[in-house]
Design a protein around this motif. Structure first.
Motif, short mmCIF file in Angstrom:
data_model
loop_
_atom_site.label_atom_id
_atom_site.label_comp_id
_atom_site.label_asym_id
_atom_site.label_seq_id
_atom_site.Cartn_x
_atom_site.Cartn_y
_atom_site.Cartn_z
N VAL A 147 0.85 -1.19 0.00
CA VAL A 147 0.00 0.00 0.00
C VAL A 147 0.88 1.24 0.00
O VAL A 147 1.82 1.34 0.80
CB VAL A 147 -0.93 0.05 1.23
N THR A 148 0.59 2.18 -0.89
CA THR A 148 1.30 3.46 -0.95
C THR A 148 0.29 4.58 -0.79
O THR A 148 -0.74 4.59 -1.47
CB THR A 148 2.05 3.62 -2.29
N VAL A 149 0.58 5.51 0.09
CA VAL A 149 -0.30 6.65 0.36
C VAL A 149 0.38 7.93 -0.09
O VAL A 149 1.52 8.22 0.29
CB VAL A 149 -0.66 6.74 1.85
N ASP A 150 -0.30 8.71 -0.92
CA ASP A 150 0.20 10.00 -1.38
C ASP A 150 -0.92 11.02 -1.23
O ASP A 150 -1.75 11.19 -2.12
CB ASP A 150 0.66 9.91 -2.84
N GLY A 151 -0.94 11.68 -0.07
CA GLY A 151 -2.04 12.59 0.22
C GLY A 151 -3.34 11.82 0.35
O GLY A 151 -3.46 10.92 1.18
N SER A 152 -4.31 12.15 -0.50
CA SER A 152 -5.59 11.44 -0.48
C SER A 152 -5.64 10.32 -1.52
O SER A 152 -6.68 9.69 -1.70
CB SER A 152 -6.74 12.42 -0.74
N GLN A 153 -4.50 10.08 -2.18
CA GLN A 153 -4.45 9.04 -3.21
C GLN A 153 -3.83 7.75 -2.67
O GLN A 153 -2.78 7.78 -2.03
CB GLN A 153 -3.64 9.53 -4.42
N LEU A 154 -4.50 6.63 -2.93
CA LEU A 154 -4.01 5.33 -2.49
C LEU A 154 -3.64 4.49 -3.72
O LEU A 154 -4.37 4.48 -4.71
CB LEU A 154 -5.08 4.58 -1.70
N THR A 155 -2.51 3.80 -3.61
CA THR A 155 -2.11 2.86 -4.66
C THR A 155 -1.82 1.52 -4.00
O THR A 155 -1.09 1.45 -3.02
CB THR A 155 -0.86 3.34 -5.41
N VAL A 156 -2.41 0.48 -4.54
CA VAL A 156 -2.29 -0.85 -3.96
C VAL A 156 -1.80 -1.84 -5.01
O VAL A 156 -2.26 -1.81 -6.16
CB VAL A 156 -3.66 -1.32 -3.39
N GLU A 157 -0.86 -2.69 -4.60
CA GLU A 157 -0.50 -3.84 -5.42
C GLU A 157 -1.37 -5.00 -4.96
O GLU A 157 -1.19 -5.52 -3.87
CB GLU A 157 0.98 -4.18 -5.28
N ARG A 158 -2.34 -5.37 -5.79
CA ARG A 158 -3.28 -6.44 -5.44
C ARG A 158 -2.68 -7.79 -5.84
O ARG A 158 -2.39 -8.05 -7.00
CB ARG A 158 -4.61 -6.23 -6.14
N GLN A 159 -2.51 -8.64 -4.86
CA GLN A 159 -1.90 -9.94 -5.10
C GLN A 159 -2.84 -10.85 -5.89
O GLN A 159 -4.02 -10.96 -5.60
CB GLN A 159 -1.56 -10.60 -3.75
N THR A 160 -2.30 -11.49 -6.93
CA THR A 160 -3.07 -12.45 -7.73
C THR A 160 -2.27 -13.74 -7.85
O THR A 160 -1.11 -13.83 -7.44
CB THR A 160 -3.35 -11.89 -9.14
N ASP A 161 -2.88 -14.76 -8.45
CA ASP A 161 -2.19 -16.04 -8.64
C ASP A 161 -1.01 -15.91 -9.58
O ASP A 161 -0.05 -16.68 -9.49
CB ASP A 161 -3.17 -17.09 -9.19
N ASP A 162 -1.07 -14.93 -10.50
CA ASP A 162 -0.03 -14.79 -11.51
C ASP A 162 0.94 -13.65 -11.25
O ASP A 162 1.84 -13.40 -12.05
CB ASP A 162 -0.68 -14.58 -12.89
N GLY A 163 0.74 -12.93 -10.15
CA GLY A 163 1.60 -11.77 -9.86
C GLY A 163 0.83 -10.74 -9.07
O GLY A 163 0.34 -11.03 -7.98
#
Length: 259
Positions: A147-163
């Protein structure tokens, strides 16, 4: 940032678990109850975000009076305060009813970010973050390994079976995390002592304006109607090699339709 972490008390998955004979709900009174393992990673992630960006972390739990033990354990890790939703009428609530109650509690907390474990070890349905996001009308970023937080913006790396997939959203939002995201800290002695003095607010269904008939066993959308313990493992077939062991093995595999 105002962060709320959902924490659930569950029977320890490392010990035998039982269903109550009366209503087929999980037997908790005699179980060894602990914080849901995945929720510890959610607590840690919330604390890391607070340390990096400031704010406050609140633990939110729905459960019987005994769940207070898990609340104090969670607070000893570092959150600032807790809210405990408890009411006898909640016993037997399904996921739909649970999401309704938690959503009403969350509305009182005005959270910028709601963090929870991807699943609980007793239910394992993985639906709660989606249900809460739908009820609250906010984004759901689920299955996060980062999870990365930049002010009010969130970025998530969602884990999947392939990456993984990269997804973004603005706050307020719900995030669920897997155990690949961090390593939860152990409560220090200082943290354990401090947890005893941290405020814990108790809320009932009446406090939240939730009709008791819409939750609990009476309002459940699903129910266990029958259960049986797993039968004991039967003895295997032993092959004694007297020069024809290979033939016996192949014959067995053919009989079981493996080959």
């Amino acid at each position: 940032m105002n962060i709320v972490v959902l924490v659930k008390q569950v029977p320890d998955s490392g010990t035998p678990r039982e269903l109550a004979a009366g209503d087929f709900t999980v037997e908790r009174a005699s179980a060894s109850n602990v914080i849901n393992e995945m929720d510890e990673y959610a607590i840690e992630e919330a604390l890391k975000i607070k340390e990096a960006h400031g704010g406050e972390v609140t633990v939110l739990t729905m459960g019987p009076a005994g769940a207070a033990d898990s609340i104090r354990k969670a607070l000893s890790m570092g959150p600032d305060k807790a809210v405990h939703v408890t009411d006898d009428a909640l016993h037997g609530s399904c996921a739909v009813a649970t999401s309704k109650v938690l959503a009403e509690a969350l509305k009182t907390l005005n959270a910028d970010l709601i963090v929870c474990g991807a699943e609980s070890t007793d239910g394992r349905v993985q639906v709660m973050p989606h249900m809460l996001a739908e009820r609250l009308g906010i984004a759901a970023l689920t299955g996060a390994r980062k999870v990365t937080v930049d002010g009010s913006q969130l970025t998530v790396e969602r884990q999947t079976d392939d990456g993984y997939e990269t997804v973004t959203a603005a706050t307020p939002a719900v995030i669920s995390v897997w155990d690949t995201i961090n390593e939860p800290r152990y409560p220090s002695f200082k943290g354990i002592m401090a947890a005893k003095k941290k405020p814990v607010q108790t809320l009932s269904l009446a406090d939240l304006g939730v009709d008791a008939s819409s939750v609990g066993s009476a309002g459940a959308t699903s129910a266990v109607v029958e259960f049986a313990k797993r039968p004991p493992r039967s003895a295997g077939q032993k092959v004694t090699d007297e020069g024809d062991g290979g033939t016996q093995l192949v014959s067995y595999l053919v009989s079981e339709k493996f080959v």
